[in-house]
Design a protein around this motif. Structure first.
Motif, PDB file in Angstrom:
ATOM      1  N   VAL A 204       0.826  -1.201   0.000  1.00  0.00           N
ATOM      2  CA  VAL A 204       0.000   0.000   0.000  1.00  0.00           C
ATOM      3  C   VAL A 204       0.864   1.257   0.000  1.00  0.00           C
ATOM      4  N   LEU A 205       2.024   1.211   0.658  1.00  0.00           N
ATOM      5  CA  LEU A 205       2.891   2.377   0.684  1.00  0.00           C
ATOM      6  C   LEU A 205       3.384   2.716  -0.722  1.00  0.00           C
ATOM      7  N   GLY A 206       3.632   1.692  -1.520  1.00  0.00           N
ATOM      8  CA  GLY A 206       3.988   1.929  -2.922  1.00  0.00           C
ATOM      9  C   GLY A 206       2.817   2.486  -3.708  1.00  0.00           C
ATOM     10  N   ASP A 207       1.598   2.032  -3.353  1.00  0.00           N
ATOM     11  CA  ASP A 207       0.405   2.547  -4.018  1.00  0.00           C
ATOM     12  C   ASP A 207       0.235   4.043  -3.751  1.00  0.00           C
ATOM     13  N   VAL A 208       0.471   4.452  -2.490  1.00  0.00           N
ATOM     14  CA  VAL A 208       0.367   5.871  -2.154  1.00  0.00           C
ATOM     15  C   VAL A 208       1.392   6.669  -2.938  1.00  0.00           C
ATOM     16  N   MET A 209       2.622   6.183  -2.997  1.00  0.00           N
ATOM     17  CA  MET A 209       3.665   6.877  -3.740  1.00  0.00           C
ATOM     18  C   MET A 209       3.301   7.001  -5.212  1.00  0.00           C
ATOM     19  N   GLU A 210       2.708   5.947  -5.745  1.00  0.00           N
ATOM     20  CA  GLU A 210       2.299   5.978  -7.144  1.00  0.00           C
ATOM     21  C   GLU A 210       1.210   7.028  -7.382  1.00  0.00           C
ATOM     22  N   GLY A 211       0.259   7.112  -6.449  1.00  0.00           N
ATOM     23  CA  GLY A 211      -0.776   8.127  -6.564  1.00  0.00           C
ATOM     24  C   GLY A 211      -0.191   9.524  -6.546  1.00  0.00           C
ATOM     25  N   LEU A 212       0.834   9.733  -5.706  1.00  0.00           N
ATOM     26  CA  LEU A 212       1.477  11.046  -5.633  1.00  0.00           C
ATOM     27  C   LEU A 212       2.200  11.378  -6.934  1.00  0.00           C
ATOM     28  N   PHE A 213       2.832  10.394  -7.540  1.00  0.00           N
ATOM     29  CA  PHE A 213       3.498  10.642  -8.817  1.00  0.00           C
ATOM     30  C   PHE A 213       2.486  11.004  -9.903  1.00  0.00           C
ATOM     31  N   HIS A 214       1.306  10.383  -9.864  1.00  0.00           N
ATOM     32  CA  HIS A 214       0.246  10.742 -10.813  1.00  0.00           C
ATOM     33  C   HIS A 214      -0.008  12.245 -10.763  1.00  0.00           C
TER      34      HIS A 214
ATOM     35  N   ILE B 204      10.473   8.370   4.473  1.00  0.00           N
ATOM     36  CA  ILE B 204       9.609   8.152   5.633  1.00  0.00           C
ATOM     37  C   ILE B 204       8.881   6.820   5.517  1.00  0.00           C
ATOM     38  N   PHE B 205       8.446   6.479   4.304  1.00  0.00           N
ATOM     39  CA  PHE B 205       7.749   5.210   4.077  1.00  0.00           C
ATOM     40  C   PHE B 205       8.694   4.009   4.190  1.00  0.00           C
ATOM     41  N   GLY B 206       9.995   4.260   4.107  1.00  0.00           N
ATOM     42  CA  GLY B 206      10.941   3.163   4.125  1.00  0.00           C
ATOM     43  C   GLY B 206      10.987   2.398   2.815  1.00  0.00           C
ATOM     44  N   LEU B 207      10.642   3.067   1.707  1.00  0.00           N
ATOM     45  CA  LEU B 207      10.674   2.394   0.413  1.00  0.00           C
ATOM     46  C   LEU B 207      12.118   2.192  -0.034  1.00  0.00           C
ATOM     47  N   PRO B 208      12.461   1.012  -0.510  1.00  0.00           N
ATOM     48  CA  PRO B 208      13.819   0.799  -1.044  1.00  0.00           C
ATOM     49  C   PRO B 208      14.086   1.732  -2.212  1.00  0.00           C
TER      50      PRO B 208
ATOM     51  N   ALA C  68      11.925   2.641  -9.636  1.00  0.00           N
ATOM     52  CA  ALA C  68      11.027   1.965 -10.571  1.00  0.00           C
ATOM     53  C   ALA C  68       9.750   2.771 -10.767  1.00  0.00           C
ATOM     54  N   ILE C  69       9.184   3.296  -9.676  1.00  0.00           N
ATOM     55  CA  ILE C  69       7.972   4.108  -9.783  1.00  0.00           C
ATOM     56  C   ILE C  69       8.272   5.385 -10.554  1.00  0.00           C
ATOM     57  N   ARG C  70       9.399   6.028 -10.222  1.00  0.00           N
ATOM     58  CA  ARG C  70       9.786   7.255 -10.909  1.00  0.00           C
ATOM     59  C   ARG C  70       9.948   7.024 -12.408  1.00  0.00           C
ATOM     60  N   ALA C  71      10.556   5.906 -12.768  1.00  0.00           N
ATOM     61  CA  ALA C  71      10.807   5.610 -14.181  1.00  0.00           C
ATOM     62  C   ALA C  71       9.508   5.483 -14.965  1.00  0.00           C
ATOM     63  N   ARG C  72       8.434   5.081 -14.290  1.00  0.00           N
ATOM     64  CA  ARG C  72       7.160   4.918 -14.985  1.00  0.00           C
ATOM     65  C   ARG C  72       6.459   6.247 -15.231  1.00  0.00           C
ATOM     66  N   PHE C  73       6.816   7.276 -14.471  1.00  0.00           N
ATOM     67  CA  PHE C  73       6.073   8.531 -14.532  1.00  0.00           C
ATOM     68  C   PHE C  73       6.858   9.724 -15.060  1.00  0.00           C
TER      69      PHE C  73
ATOM     70  N   SER D   6      -0.818  -6.121  -9.389  1.00  0.00           N
ATOM     71  CA  SER D   6      -1.535  -4.948  -9.890  1.00  0.00           C
ATOM     72  C   SER D   6      -2.991  -5.241 -10.214  1.00  0.00           C
ATOM     73  N   HIS D   7      -3.406  -6.485 -10.085  1.00  0.00           N
ATOM     74  CA  HIS D   7      -4.802  -6.821 -10.374  1.00  0.00           C
ATOM     75  C   HIS D   7      -5.705  -6.072  -9.394  1.00  0.00           C
ATOM     76  N   PRO D   8      -6.810  -5.502  -9.895  1.00  0.00           N
ATOM     77  CA  PRO D   8      -7.707  -4.733  -9.021  1.00  0.00           C
ATOM     78  C   PRO D   8      -8.134  -5.471  -7.755  1.00  0.00           C
ATOM     79  N   ASP D   9      -8.413  -6.773  -7.866  1.00  0.00           N
ATOM     80  CA  ASP D   9      -8.833  -7.528  -6.682  1.00  0.00           C
ATOM     81  C   ASP D   9      -7.735  -7.559  -5.624  1.00  0.00           C
ATOM     82  N   ARG D  10      -6.474  -7.669  -6.072  1.00  0.00           N
ATOM     83  CA  ARG D  10      -5.353  -7.674  -5.134  1.00  0.00           C
ATOM     84  C   ARG D  10      -5.235  -6.316  -4.450  1.00  0.00           C
ATOM     85  N   MET D  11      -5.403  -5.233  -5.227  1.00  0.00           N
ATOM     86  CA  MET D  11      -5.273  -3.889  -4.661  1.00  0.00           C
ATOM     87  C   MET D  11      -6.363  -3.630  -3.630  1.00  0.00           C
ATOM     88  N   ILE D  12      -7.597  -4.023  -3.947  1.00  0.00           N
ATOM     89  CA  ILE D  12      -8.707  -3.819  -3.018  1.00  0.00           C
ATOM     90  C   ILE D  12      -8.495  -4.640  -1.753  1.00  0.00           C
TER      91      ILE D  12
END
Length: 225
Positions: free
Chosen positions: A107-117, A139-143, A149-154, A188-194
């Protein structure tokens, strides 16, 4: 009950002078989904303030990340404006979110991804936004590899490195890279995220993620065929 109905109820429960941080102490779904949604909007508002302006594109980005019904736009705007004017700094919001989940929780990666959006919605990646996101990731402790990887996508300052997008390295065997790609597609499947507490309204984040992941794998597999 929709997530926006729950958010409206949560906002109504705030006492005079109480900040949005009081709404981020949720532990389990569905309440945690409320906290997640408020957190991303709040951090996005703080980030928008960091570069000095809030563009229409940034507002549109919120509507892309979160499927906000027309009749709930005023509530989303209220969250945004409360966060922008809240005396609490973005680090306090980020710290509350980090404490909601164990280190390494997706979920912490999901939040970061939303912020990059939101960060790149105006077509630029400002230095102030970069510093903001780097600090949130800390702060999130993301590697570092996950953040890269997230930055490269956005961030479109150069052609995305397909290895960075997948969080792998060129010296890894193709089978291992394929396994990393499949794992990320599965997560990344929606069911997994929910299932991990991301509200249904936010699973559209997975659409762009899967496009980038598949493009990266296609490029690597063609080059190494």
């Amino acid at each position: 009950m929709s997530i926006w109905t729950r958010i409206t109820s949560a906002l109504s429960a705030l006492r005079n002078g109480e900040g949005l941080g009081a709404l981020l102490d949720f532990g389990t779904p569905p309440e945690r989904s409320v906290g997640f949604t408020i957190a991303v909007i709040a951090l996005g508002a703080k980030m928008a303030k960091a570069d000095g302006s809030v563009s229409r594109n940034e507002v549109a980005a919120f509507r892309k990340v979160f499927q906000i019904p027309e009749d709930e736009l005023s509530n989303a705007a209220r969250v945004f404006n409360l966060a922008r004017t809240d005396v609490a700094g973005f680090e306090e919001y980020a710290g509350k979110i980090a404490r909601m989940f164990p280190t390494g929780d997706p979920v912490l990666g999901d939040v970061m991804e939303g912020l990059f959006h939101v960060a790149v919605a105006d077509g630029a990646y400002h230095r102030s936004e970069a510093r903001f996101l780097e600090r949130v990731a800390e702060i999130f402790g993301l590697p570092g590899s996950q953040f890269a990887a997230i930055r490269a996508r956005f961030v479109g300052d150069a052609a995305p490195d397909p290895y960075a997008v997948l969080g792998v390295t060129p010296d890894m065997p193709l089978d291992q890279i394929r396994s990393a790609w499949r794992t990320q597609i599965k997560e990344s499947h929606p069911d997994r995220m929910i299932a991990r507490g991301v509200p249904q309204e936010a699973v559209r984040m997975a659409e762009a993620r899967m496009v980038h992941l598949n493009a990266a794998w296609d490029q690597i597999s063609r080059e190494r065929a």
